[in-house]
Design an enzyme around this catalytic site. Sequence first.
Site, PDB file in Angstrom:
ATOM      1  N   HIS A  29       2.366  -0.907  -3.352  1.00 14.62           N
ATOM      2  CA  HIS A  29       0.939  -0.593  -3.195  1.00 14.62           C
ATOM      3  C   HIS A  29       0.131  -1.224  -4.326  1.00 14.62           C
ATOM      4  O   HIS A  29      -0.666  -2.099  -4.091  1.00 14.62           O
ATOM      5  CB  HIS A  29       0.652   0.915  -3.071  1.00 14.62           C
TER       6      HIS A  29
ATOM      7  N   ASP B 255       5.647  -0.600   5.725  1.00 15.89           N
ATOM      8  CA  ASP B 255       5.597   0.745   5.174  1.00 15.89           C
ATOM      9  C   ASP B 255       5.684   1.837   6.240  1.00 15.89           C
ATOM     10  O   ASP B 255       6.757   2.177   6.691  1.00 15.89           O
ATOM     11  CB  ASP B 255       4.325   0.880   4.311  1.00 15.89           C
TER      12      ASP B 255
END
Length: 455
Positions: free
Chosen positions: A271, A322
């Site tokens: 991230h 993800d």
Amino acid sequence: MTSSWWCEHAWLGDSVADGVLITVVDGRITAIETGVAPHASSHRLAGLVLPGLANAHSHAFHRALRARTQRDRGSFWTWRDLMYRAAEALNPDSYRRLARAVYAEMALAGITAVGEFHYLHHDVGGARYSDPNAMGHALIDAAGEAGIRMTLLDTCYLSSAPDGTPLAEGPQQRFGDGSGEQWAQRAEALHAQMSGRPGVLIGAALHSVRGVPLEHMPAVVEWAGAQRVPLHVHSSEQPAEVERCLAAHGRTPTAVLRDVGALGPRTTAVHATHLSAADIADLDATTTGVCFCPTTERDLGDGIGPAAALLAGRGLFSLGSDSHAVIDLFEEARAVELDERLATGRRGTICADRLLRAATGDGQRALGWQDAGALAIGSRADFVAVQLNSVRTAGGAATVENVVFAASACDVTDVVVDGRAVVADGRHLIVEDTAAELASAIAELMNTDRRGVRP
Ligand SMILES: [Zn+2]
């Protein structure tokens, strides 16, 4: 075993060449010729051929949430509650079935290696399975059945807040090993069992600065360093996560990781959305990689990370789907540049070649596959053919821009992993009806609990 593959067009890293003949011996590229006519004995790949795409950040079971968590309003934290409900229902058999279908969906999208950030280790209530790595084996077997390489990022997850608050009652109990040392013992056992198995690497992960108390981080960092394997960590995804870390430790998550020695060239900060200038400098100084997951980050309302500043640094820049809101590495790649445009009001900061390198070579290396992600002599023979005659790509020519900014995962027609054909003409050669397998595995998971009772 020798084979040859003739590509109508192929991206050779710095340019696209026409009529490219690639010779493969024992799963590796041994010769590349350009400007040649197809041989009768060669496999023929139409369209633009790329190296294998790498999905550097996956939680396979999140695939079951697709189109379910988008119905209502809510936050990252309400999404997480739904995700925990799915986690509660899985066992090694049902997880293998679901993951096999999810990894087959990835193969169909041109993904030849996945980094599975795996923390659902134990049975309900935290009880150990007779093999404490039963869930990890289920994921490894699933990737093998789907024909893609697996880096199992075995994740240490011990606490629910940066101040060391224990994992909550309920599904979180399934994640915890008790301590960093106990995590390392379980990871070492899995690492030893998998040693020498082709297409499988065991890496390490710290769930986050929220998920691992400071005193337990060194055991994970040291194990990953001793084994020289990738170390991944969720970092700075949410503003609230950064604020809680500052309150507990007086430092940002990146600074905490720096101070325990967790940053370095084999480390990937997943991230890396809410970073300070000092964080970006720390990542650069330590050659730490980042993994952006833009389709998940926009689905969850996480924010837009500083892509251009990170790409100017020395670390790898990889991409992941993800939560699998979609599985499409072209969408992840273009989102990096398109989000940058929205954030800055400027176009064309990051070129298509760099975005494609993120989706291929950088991603493969972030997962420990140093010899993959390039059409080059000596590389693993991973090929992904993207059609140039679909309604999306027709008229756009054999360019990297056409693939990165216009193609979608369904334009992938052929996928070869380590010299072995896994997808041909848009069909998975092993998991023949991937959609049906996804549907049945997800129905099983979302409609019944572990005892087969409808909630
Ligand atoms: Zn994640």
